[in-house]
Write a protein that holds these residues in place. Sequence first.
Motif, PDB file in Angstrom:
ATOM      1  N   ARG A 168     114.688 -87.076  26.871  1.00 48.56           N
ATOM      2  CA  ARG A 168     116.141 -87.292  26.847  1.00 48.56           C
ATOM      3  C   ARG A 168     116.923 -85.995  26.635  1.00 48.56           C
ATOM      4  NH1 ARG A 168     117.845 -89.618  22.763  1.00 48.56           N
ATOM      5  NH2 ARG A 168     116.007 -89.939  21.447  1.00 48.56           N
ATOM      6  N   ASP A 169     116.222 -84.889  26.556  1.00 40.89           N
ATOM      7  CA  ASP A 169     116.882 -83.582  26.401  1.00 40.89           C
ATOM      8  C   ASP A 169     117.206 -83.023  27.790  1.00 40.89           C
ATOM      9  OD1 ASP A 169     117.889 -81.223  25.433  1.00 40.89           O
ATOM     10  OD2 ASP A 169     115.966 -80.421  24.735  1.00 40.89           O
ATOM     11  N   ARG A 170     118.122 -83.658  28.469  1.00 38.57           N
ATOM     12  CA  ARG A 170     118.368 -83.360  29.882  1.00 38.57           C
ATOM     13  C   ARG A 170     118.819 -81.923  30.157  1.00 38.57           C
ATOM     14  NH1 ARG A 170     117.568 -87.852  32.647  1.00 38.57           N
ATOM     15  NH2 ARG A 170     117.799 -89.878  31.589  1.00 38.57           N
ATOM     16  N   PRO A 171     119.624 -81.295  29.310  1.00 38.40           N
ATOM     17  CA  PRO A 171     120.008 -79.907  29.607  1.00 38.40           C
ATOM     18  C   PRO A 171     118.829 -78.943  29.609  1.00 38.40           C
ATOM     19  CG  PRO A 171     121.552 -80.880  28.054  1.00 38.40           C
ATOM     20  CD  PRO A 171     120.399 -81.826  28.163  1.00 38.40           C
ATOM     21  N   ASN A 172     117.735 -79.308  28.915  1.00 33.67           N
ATOM     22  CA  ASN A 172     116.610 -78.391  28.781  1.00 33.67           C
ATOM     23  C   ASN A 172     115.387 -78.774  29.602  1.00 33.67           C
ATOM     24  OD1 ASN A 172     117.491 -76.340  26.662  1.00 33.67           O
ATOM     25  ND2 ASN A 172     117.945 -78.253  25.622  1.00 33.67           N
ATOM     26  N   LEU A 173     115.392 -79.945  30.206  1.00 30.57           N
ATOM     27  CA  LEU A 173     114.237 -80.374  30.998  1.00 30.57           C
ATOM     28  C   LEU A 173     113.967 -79.457  32.193  1.00 30.57           C
ATOM     29  CD1 LEU A 173     114.433 -84.269  30.995  1.00 30.57           C
ATOM     30  CD2 LEU A 173     112.489 -82.878  30.250  1.00 30.57           C
ATOM     31  N   PRO A 174     114.982 -79.077  32.979  1.00 28.06           N
ATOM     32  CA  PRO A 174     114.699 -78.170  34.108  1.00 28.06           C
ATOM     33  C   PRO A 174     114.100 -76.847  33.641  1.00 28.06           C
ATOM     34  CG  PRO A 174     116.862 -79.185  34.367  1.00 28.06           C
ATOM     35  CD  PRO A 174     116.404 -79.513  32.981  1.00 28.06           C
ATOM     36  N   ALA A 175     114.604 -76.315  32.529  1.00 25.65           N
ATOM     37  CA  ALA A 175     114.070 -75.058  32.002  1.00 25.65           C
ATOM     38  C   ALA A 175     112.636 -75.236  31.533  1.00 25.65           C
ATOM     39  CB  ALA A 175     114.945 -74.551  30.870  1.00 25.65           C
ATOM     40  N   ALA A 176     112.329 -76.370  30.899  1.00 23.99           N
ATOM     41  CA  ALA A 176     110.969 -76.624  30.433  1.00 23.99           C
ATOM     42  C   ALA A 176     109.995 -76.624  31.605  1.00 23.99           C
ATOM     43  CB  ALA A 176     110.911 -77.956  29.688  1.00 23.99           C
ATOM     44  N   ARG A 177     110.381 -77.277  32.686  1.00 26.65           N
ATOM     45  CA  ARG A 177     109.508 -77.318  33.868  1.00 26.65           C
ATOM     46  C   ARG A 177     109.357 -75.929  34.478  1.00 26.65           C
ATOM     47  NH1 ARG A 177     112.532 -82.392  34.638  1.00 26.65           N
ATOM     48  NH2 ARG A 177     111.093 -84.113  34.191  1.00 26.65           N
ATOM     49  N   ARG A 178     110.420 -75.157  34.471  1.00 28.49           N
ATOM     50  CA  ARG A 178     110.332 -73.801  35.021  1.00 28.49           C
ATOM     51  C   ARG A 178     109.461 -72.917  34.142  1.00 28.49           C
ATOM     52  NH1 ARG A 178     115.280 -69.605  36.620  1.00 28.49           N
ATOM     53  NH2 ARG A 178     113.879 -67.977  37.453  1.00 28.49           N
ATOM     54  N   LEU A 179     109.625 -73.020  32.837  1.00 24.65           N
ATOM     55  CA  LEU A 179     108.791 -72.245  31.924  1.00 24.65           C
ATOM     56  C   LEU A 179     107.313 -72.543  32.158  1.00 24.65           C
ATOM     57  CD1 LEU A 179     110.874 -72.684  28.644  1.00 24.65           C
ATOM     58  CD2 LEU A 179     110.407 -70.491  29.740  1.00 24.65           C
ATOM     59  N   ALA A 180     106.987 -73.840  32.272  1.00 21.16           N
ATOM     60  CA  ALA A 180     105.599 -74.243  32.446  1.00 21.16           C
ATOM     61  C   ALA A 180     105.050 -73.835  33.806  1.00 21.16           C
ATOM     62  CB  ALA A 180     105.470 -75.747  32.255  1.00 21.16           C
ATOM     63  N   THR A 181     105.931 -73.739  34.799  1.00 22.29           N
ATOM     64  CA  THR A 181     105.500 -73.363  36.148  1.00 22.29           C
ATOM     65  C   THR A 181     105.311 -71.861  36.286  1.00 22.29           C
ATOM     66  OG1 THR A 181     106.616 -75.279  37.137  1.00 22.29           O
ATOM     67  CG2 THR A 181     106.124 -73.426  38.593  1.00 22.29           C
ATOM     68  N   GLU A 182     106.216 -71.084  35.711  1.00 21.92           N
ATOM     69  CA  GLU A 182     106.218 -69.644  35.959  1.00 21.92           C
ATOM     70  C   GLU A 182     105.463 -68.821  34.925  1.00 21.92           C
ATOM     71  OE1 GLU A 182     109.961 -68.001  37.143  1.00 21.92           O
ATOM     72  OE2 GLU A 182     110.593 -69.848  38.156  1.00 21.92           O
ATOM     73  N   ILE A 183     105.217 -69.375  33.751  1.00 25.13           N
ATOM     74  CA  ILE A 183     104.336 -68.698  32.796  1.00 25.13           C
ATOM     75  C   ILE A 183     102.906 -69.048  33.182  1.00 25.13           C
ATOM     76  CG2 ILE A 183     103.580 -68.569  30.393  1.00 25.13           C
ATOM     77  CD1 ILE A 183     106.426 -69.154  29.541  1.00 25.13           C
ATOM     78  N   PRO A 184     102.085 -68.072  33.483  1.00 23.98           N
ATOM     79  CA  PRO A 184     100.723 -68.362  33.956  1.00 23.98           C
ATOM     80  C   PRO A 184      99.944 -69.266  32.997  1.00 23.98           C
ATOM     81  CG  PRO A 184     101.240 -66.043  34.261  1.00 23.98           C
ATOM     82  CD  PRO A 184     102.363 -66.623  33.461  1.00 23.98           C
ATOM     83  N   ASP A 185      99.376 -70.323  33.551  1.00 26.72           N
ATOM     84  CA  ASP A 185      98.504 -71.234  32.788  1.00 26.72           C
ATOM     85  C   ASP A 185      99.196 -71.919  31.621  1.00 26.72           C
ATOM     86  OD1 ASP A 185      96.290 -70.588  34.447  1.00 26.72           O
ATOM     87  OD2 ASP A 185      95.952 -68.762  33.281  1.00 26.72           O
ATOM     88  N   ALA A 186     100.515 -72.030  31.662  1.00 29.18           N
ATOM     89  CA  ALA A 186     101.225 -72.751  30.602  1.00 29.18           C
ATOM     90  C   ALA A 186     101.005 -74.254  30.751  1.00 29.18           C
ATOM     91  CB  ALA A 186     102.712 -72.428  30.641  1.00 29.18           C
ATOM     92  N   ARG A 187     101.107 -74.940  29.647  1.00 32.04           N
ATOM     93  CA  ARG A 187     100.901 -76.389  29.621  1.00 32.04           C
ATOM     94  C   ARG A 187     102.227 -77.062  29.270  1.00 32.04           C
ATOM     95  NH1 ARG A 187      96.620 -78.336  25.263  1.00 32.04           N
ATOM     96  NH2 ARG A 187      95.423 -76.786  26.460  1.00 32.04           N
ATOM     97  N   LEU A 188     102.601 -78.097  30.006  1.00 34.71           N
ATOM     98  CA  LEU A 188     103.860 -78.811  29.778  1.00 34.71           C
ATOM     99  C   LEU A 188     103.581 -80.185  29.195  1.00 34.71           C
ATOM    100  CD1 LEU A 188     106.953 -79.141  30.126  1.00 34.71           C
ATOM    101  CD2 LEU A 188     106.490 -79.989  32.438  1.00 34.71           C
ATOM    102  N   ARG A 189     104.333 -80.527  28.165  1.00 33.26           N
ATOM    103  CA  ARG A 189     104.248 -81.865  27.576  1.00 33.26           C
ATOM    104  C   ARG A 189     105.656 -82.396  27.370  1.00 33.26           C
ATOM    105  NH1 ARG A 189     103.573 -86.531  25.979  1.00 33.26           N
ATOM    106  NH2 ARG A 189     102.326 -87.154  24.156  1.00 33.26           N
ATOM    107  N   ILE A 190     105.998 -83.441  28.103  1.00 34.08           N
ATOM    108  CA  ILE A 190     107.290 -84.112  27.951  1.00 34.08           C
ATOM    109  C   ILE A 190     107.109 -85.251  26.953  1.00 34.08           C
ATOM    110  CG2 ILE A 190     109.152 -85.344  29.099  1.00 34.08           C
ATOM    111  CD1 ILE A 190     108.901 -82.457  29.992  1.00 34.08           C
ATOM    112  N   ILE A 191     107.895 -85.229  25.884  1.00 36.04           N
ATOM    113  CA  ILE A 191     107.785 -86.241  24.831  1.00 36.04           C
ATOM    114  C   ILE A 191     108.644 -87.460  25.191  1.00 36.04           C
ATOM    115  CG2 ILE A 191     108.027 -86.721  22.373  1.00 36.04           C
ATOM    116  CD1 ILE A 191     105.968 -84.520  23.118  1.00 36.04           C
ATOM    117  N   PRO A 192     108.037 -88.628  25.430  1.00 34.08           N
ATOM    118  CA  PRO A 192     108.804 -89.813  25.822  1.00 34.08           C
ATOM    119  C   PRO A 192     109.872 -90.166  24.788  1.00 34.08           C
ATOM    120  CG  PRO A 192     106.445 -90.181  26.132  1.00 34.08           C
ATOM    121  CD  PRO A 192     106.583 -88.892  25.372  1.00 34.08           C
ATOM    122  N   ASP A 193     111.077 -90.417  25.293  1.00 30.06           N
ATOM    123  CA  ASP A 193     112.218 -90.812  24.451  1.00 30.06           C
ATOM    124  C   ASP A 193     112.615 -89.740  23.436  1.00 30.06           C
ATOM    125  OD1 ASP A 193     112.475 -93.386  25.649  1.00 30.06           O
ATOM    126  OD2 ASP A 193     110.810 -94.108  24.413  1.00 30.06           O
TER     127      ASP A 193
END
Length: 216
Positions: A168-193
């Motif tokens: 539900r942190d919509r302003p930061n979700l796009p950045a989180a996905r970009r961080l996980a994509t562009e930092i080599p071997d980063a792991r992304l975890r989206i916390i439900p709700d």
Amino acid sequence: MSDPELVLFLHGLGDSPASWDAVIENLPAGMQGIALNVPGLSLEQDLESAPFELHRAAAHVRKELDSLGVAQTHLCGLSLGAMVALQTAIDSPQRLRTLTLVAGQVKPPRWLMTLQSTLVRMLPAKVFGKDGPNKTQILAALKAAKTVDFSTSLSDVRIPTLVLCGSRDRPNLPAARRLATEIPDARLRIIPDGGHTLNQSSPALIAKELGSFIAG
């Protein structure tokens, strides 16, 4: 008996080190947590004399490691603290074992910084400064955040990285996905709700995620 894994925590804008208390209390056995004041966002007299500046805050993390006699640590930051953590990873990668970015940003949206600044200006000064930064400090930090841009630096981060963000942190979700994509071997975890301040709304879950990441 081996020494515990040390995790340093950096608070976000408008918060204090106490915002990490519940996470630290829930860390798995074998892990120790210490929450730091972020310079420019602290009520401590020796830290509040200068406004927030990203490189200065990252240098303070290194100074704290030196004072603790710690060569390397696990570093976790939320929001503005996540940006300080990322800057520390860029400036001093040899000091970090892992990096955890909670609700972090790559290039904070100017509209969001402007909106937050407008809202802060509308509030009376007496609302601020009890358990966190005062009104002047917050406005200075928002101004500084407008200039942050990690766009060309993410691929240089070679530290194991965990990116956490609430669904539900919509302003930061796009950045989180970009961080996980562009930092080599980063792991992304989206916390439900989950919202923005996951350290306060879901401390046990955040502690569990940290424990699993560091152990793995």
